[in-house]
Design a protein around this motif. Sequence first.
Motif, PDB file in Angstrom:
ATOM      1  N   LEU A 129       0.823  -1.203   0.000  1.00  0.00           N
ATOM      2  CA  LEU A 129       0.000   0.000   0.000  1.00  0.00           C
ATOM      3  C   LEU A 129       0.863   1.261   0.000  1.00  0.00           C
ATOM      4  O   LEU A 129       0.550   2.230  -0.706  1.00  0.00           O
ATOM      5  CB  LEU A 129      -0.924   0.006   1.217  1.00  0.00           C
ATOM      6  CG  LEU A 129      -2.082  -0.995   1.194  1.00  0.00           C
ATOM      7  CD1 LEU A 129      -2.738  -1.084   2.573  1.00  0.00           C
ATOM      8  CD2 LEU A 129      -3.103  -0.621   0.132  1.00  0.00           C
ATOM      9  N   GLN A 130       1.953   1.236   0.774  1.00  0.00           N
ATOM     10  CA  GLN A 130       2.780   2.432   0.875  1.00  0.00           C
ATOM     11  C   GLN A 130       3.779   2.563  -0.275  1.00  0.00           C
ATOM     12  O   GLN A 130       3.897   3.624  -0.888  1.00  0.00           O
ATOM     13  CB  GLN A 130       3.517   2.441   2.216  1.00  0.00           C
ATOM     14  CG  GLN A 130       2.566   2.638   3.388  1.00  0.00           C
ATOM     15  CD  GLN A 130       3.280   2.650   4.714  1.00  0.00           C
ATOM     16  OE1 GLN A 130       4.192   3.455   4.910  1.00  0.00           O
ATOM     17  NE2 GLN A 130       2.872   1.774   5.617  1.00  0.00           N
TER      18      GLN A 130
ATOM     19  N   LEU B  82       0.587   5.273  -0.930  1.00  0.00           N
ATOM     20  CA  LEU B  82      -0.225   5.803   0.162  1.00  0.00           C
ATOM     21  C   LEU B  82       0.678   6.155   1.339  1.00  0.00           C
ATOM     22  O   LEU B  82       1.674   5.489   1.585  1.00  0.00           O
ATOM     23  CB  LEU B  82      -1.263   4.780   0.621  1.00  0.00           C
ATOM     24  CG  LEU B  82      -2.294   4.304  -0.400  1.00  0.00           C
ATOM     25  CD1 LEU B  82      -3.246   3.306   0.246  1.00  0.00           C
ATOM     26  CD2 LEU B  82      -3.068   5.475  -0.986  1.00  0.00           C
TER      27      LEU B  82
ATOM     28  N   SER C 126      -6.075  -1.351  -6.722  1.00  0.00           N
ATOM     29  CA  SER C 126      -6.115  -0.262  -5.749  1.00  0.00           C
ATOM     30  C   SER C 126      -6.323  -0.847  -4.358  1.00  0.00           C
ATOM     31  O   SER C 126      -6.534  -2.050  -4.200  1.00  0.00           O
ATOM     32  CB  SER C 126      -7.258   0.694  -6.083  1.00  0.00           C
ATOM     33  OG  SER C 126      -8.499   0.055  -5.849  1.00  0.00           O
ATOM     34  N   ALA C 127      -6.296   0.024  -3.361  1.00  0.00           N
ATOM     35  CA  ALA C 127      -6.538  -0.421  -1.988  1.00  0.00           C
ATOM     36  C   ALA C 127      -7.923  -1.034  -1.857  1.00  0.00           C
ATOM     37  O   ALA C 127      -8.135  -1.957  -1.069  1.00  0.00           O
ATOM     38  CB  ALA C 127      -6.373   0.749  -1.020  1.00  0.00           C
TER      39      ALA C 127
ATOM     40  N   ARG D 227      -3.144   6.736   5.481  1.00  0.00           N
ATOM     41  CA  ARG D 227      -4.070   6.202   4.467  1.00  0.00           C
ATOM     42  C   ARG D 227      -3.918   4.689   4.316  1.00  0.00           C
ATOM     43  O   ARG D 227      -4.896   3.979   4.129  1.00  0.00           O
ATOM     44  CB  ARG D 227      -3.859   6.903   3.128  1.00  0.00           C
ATOM     45  CG  ARG D 227      -4.389   8.348   3.185  1.00  0.00           C
ATOM     46  CD  ARG D 227      -4.383   9.032   1.856  1.00  0.00           C
ATOM     47  NE  ARG D 227      -5.245   8.338   0.919  1.00  0.00           N
ATOM     48  CZ  ARG D 227      -5.077   8.396  -0.401  1.00  0.00           C
ATOM     49  NH1 ARG D 227      -4.099   9.107  -0.933  1.00  0.00           N
ATOM     50  NH2 ARG D 227      -5.894   7.732  -1.201  1.00  0.00           N
ATOM     51  N   ALA D 228      -2.693   4.183   4.418  1.00  0.00           N
ATOM     52  CA  ALA D 228      -2.470   2.731   4.359  1.00  0.00           C
ATOM     53  C   ALA D 228      -3.131   2.059   5.561  1.00  0.00           C
ATOM     54  O   ALA D 228      -3.765   1.006   5.437  1.00  0.00           O
ATOM     55  CB  ALA D 228      -0.984   2.404   4.308  1.00  0.00           C
TER      56      ALA D 228
END
Length: 185
Positions: A7-8, A13, A71-72, A17-18
């Motif tokens: 995620l990061q 992100l 995406s996340a 946000r992660a």
Amino acid sequence: MYTSVWLQSGLGLGPVRAGLALMPLALASFATSLISGRRLHGKSPRLILATGLLLSGIGCALQSGLDAGSSAGSLVVGLAVTGVGVGLTGPAMGAAVFAALPPERGGMAAGAMTTFRQLGQTLGVAVFGVLFQQSGVALAEALNRVLIAAAAAGIIGSALACIFVPKPAAANPSVRARCDLTDSR
């Protein structure tokens, strides 16, 4: 851990946000453990543990299949299912350990359970780290390897729980006999 890295580093992100992207896991785990603690009290820890491990494995499998366009949001359903599995597994693990031993061994059982849990997490980080950190592989593909291995571990763990975790009545006849004597007073 490796989902957070993806995620990061993969999606760019920030840490907050992660962390928010991983909230479905935490929320599902918290809600499930809260509800299951009361509703499943007295039920077979073998069945609950096996179900929790199976759901954790299925959740990891649902998170896999990531690619450069993921995406996340691609993780939400898998994280939620994994969270339900984790929420079932935690209380059931303690119940299974304590059902297998007499009450006077409770402290030893809790210590052993905590030690082996930490050992398992340490080994998991090492094994999954090897799968994640292979040169020339995109982060999404590396995370897919980890998720598939985690899914397999959950599903195999579920089968092993069905085989090796004793039924509560058969787990320790002396505890059952003490309970029967206590109940007759």
